[in-house]
Design a protein around this motif. Structure first.
Motif, PDB file in Angstrom:
ATOM      1  N   LYS A   3       0.834  -1.198   0.000  1.00 47.98           N
ATOM      2  CA  LYS A   3       0.000   0.000   0.000  1.00 47.98           C
ATOM      3  C   LYS A   3       0.873   1.255   0.000  1.00 47.98           C
ATOM      4  O   LYS A   3       0.607   2.202  -0.740  1.00 47.98           O
ATOM      5  N   ALA A   6       2.580   1.643  -3.389  1.00 49.73           N
ATOM      6  CA  ALA A   6       1.582   2.089  -4.365  1.00 49.73           C
ATOM      7  C   ALA A   6       1.325   3.588  -4.211  1.00 49.73           C
ATOM      8  O   ALA A   6       1.270   4.322  -5.201  1.00 49.73           O
ATOM      9  N   TRP A   7       1.196   4.044  -2.992  1.00 48.65           N
ATOM     10  CA  TRP A   7       0.948   5.468  -2.754  1.00 48.65           C
ATOM     11  C   TRP A   7       2.143   6.309  -3.208  1.00 48.65           C
ATOM     12  O   TRP A   7       1.972   7.343  -3.849  1.00 48.65           O
ATOM     13  N   LEU A   8       3.363   5.867  -2.880  1.00 48.03           N
ATOM     14  CA  LEU A   8       4.566   6.612  -3.254  1.00 48.03           C
ATOM     15  C   LEU A   8       4.782   6.675  -4.762  1.00 48.03           C
ATOM     16  O   LEU A   8       5.245   7.686  -5.290  1.00 48.03           O
ATOM     17  N   THR A   9       4.456   5.582  -5.457  1.00 47.73           N
ATOM     18  CA  THR A   9       4.707   5.524  -6.903  1.00 47.73           C
ATOM     19  C   THR A   9       3.521   5.956  -7.738  1.00 47.73           C
ATOM     20  O   THR A   9       3.659   6.199  -8.934  1.00 47.73           O
ATOM     21  N   GLY A  10       2.355   6.026  -7.130  1.00 50.49           N
ATOM     22  CA  GLY A  10       1.155   6.379  -7.875  1.00 50.49           C
ATOM     23  C   GLY A  10       0.573   5.200  -8.647  1.00 50.49           C
ATOM     24  O   GLY A  10      -0.308   5.373  -9.483  1.00 50.49           O
ATOM     25  N   LEU A  11       1.068   4.011  -8.371  1.00 49.91           N
ATOM     26  CA  LEU A  11       0.566   2.813  -9.030  1.00 49.91           C
ATOM     27  C   LEU A  11      -0.539   2.176  -8.199  1.00 49.91           C
ATOM     28  O   LEU A  11      -0.658   2.420  -7.000  1.00 49.91           O
ATOM     29  N   ASP A  12      -1.311   1.334  -8.850  1.00 52.23           N
ATOM     30  CA  ASP A  12      -2.335   0.560  -8.165  1.00 52.23           C
ATOM     31  C   ASP A  12      -1.648  -0.485  -7.279  1.00 52.23           C
ATOM     32  O   ASP A  12      -0.600  -1.030  -7.639  1.00 52.23           O
ATOM     33  N   LYS A  13      -2.261  -0.790  -6.131  1.00 52.91           N
ATOM     34  CA  LYS A  13      -1.676  -1.764  -5.200  1.00 52.91           C
ATOM     35  C   LYS A  13      -1.481  -3.129  -5.860  1.00 52.91           C
ATOM     36  O   LYS A  13      -0.470  -3.800  -5.642  1.00 52.91           O
TER      37      LYS A  13
END
Length: 117
Positions: A3, A6-13
């Motif tokens: 999670k 995902a938040w740091l990279t902007g990708l979906d989990k």
């Protein structure tokens, strides 16, 4: 955590999970299924089981006591997991192990002592 990445990279989990799984499979398996034998010989092993999720399922980890590296991880907490590990690393590898640390799980102790007294 997945999670957080995902938040740091902007990708979906789930995308992060898929990338991570691919990396682990390429690093620790030969064909996506067959585990690679540990690179380093361990003299001392530690083995313990732990609960997964809601506590109705277990997994067992076998680690190199000196380095802390996980050598083998499998579902279950019975003798079969220990035998799978021993079959995975082989007799020659196990012959160089000097000691095994485990808790009060008698299945682990019986499996190790039974095959490698």
């Amino acid at each position: 955590t997945l999670k957080a990445v995902a938040w740091l990279t902007g990708l979906d989990k789930m995308t992060v999970k898929s990338i991570h799984k691919s990396l682990l499979l390429s690093k620790f398996t030969t064909d996506g299924k067959t585990l690679i034998k540990p690179e380093r010989q361990a003299k001392y092993l530690a083995i313990d089981e732990f609960k997964l999720h809601d506590g109705h399922k277990y997994a067992t980890a076998t680690i190199d006591w000196e380095t802390g590296y996980i050598l083998y991880l499998a579902h279950g907490k019975k003798k079969a997991v220990v035998f799978e590990f021993m079959d995975h690393v082989g007799d020659e590898w196990m012959s160089k192990v000097e000691a095994v640390a485990c808790d009060m799980n008698s299945d682990f102790e019986e499996a190790f002592k039974g095959r490698y007294p």
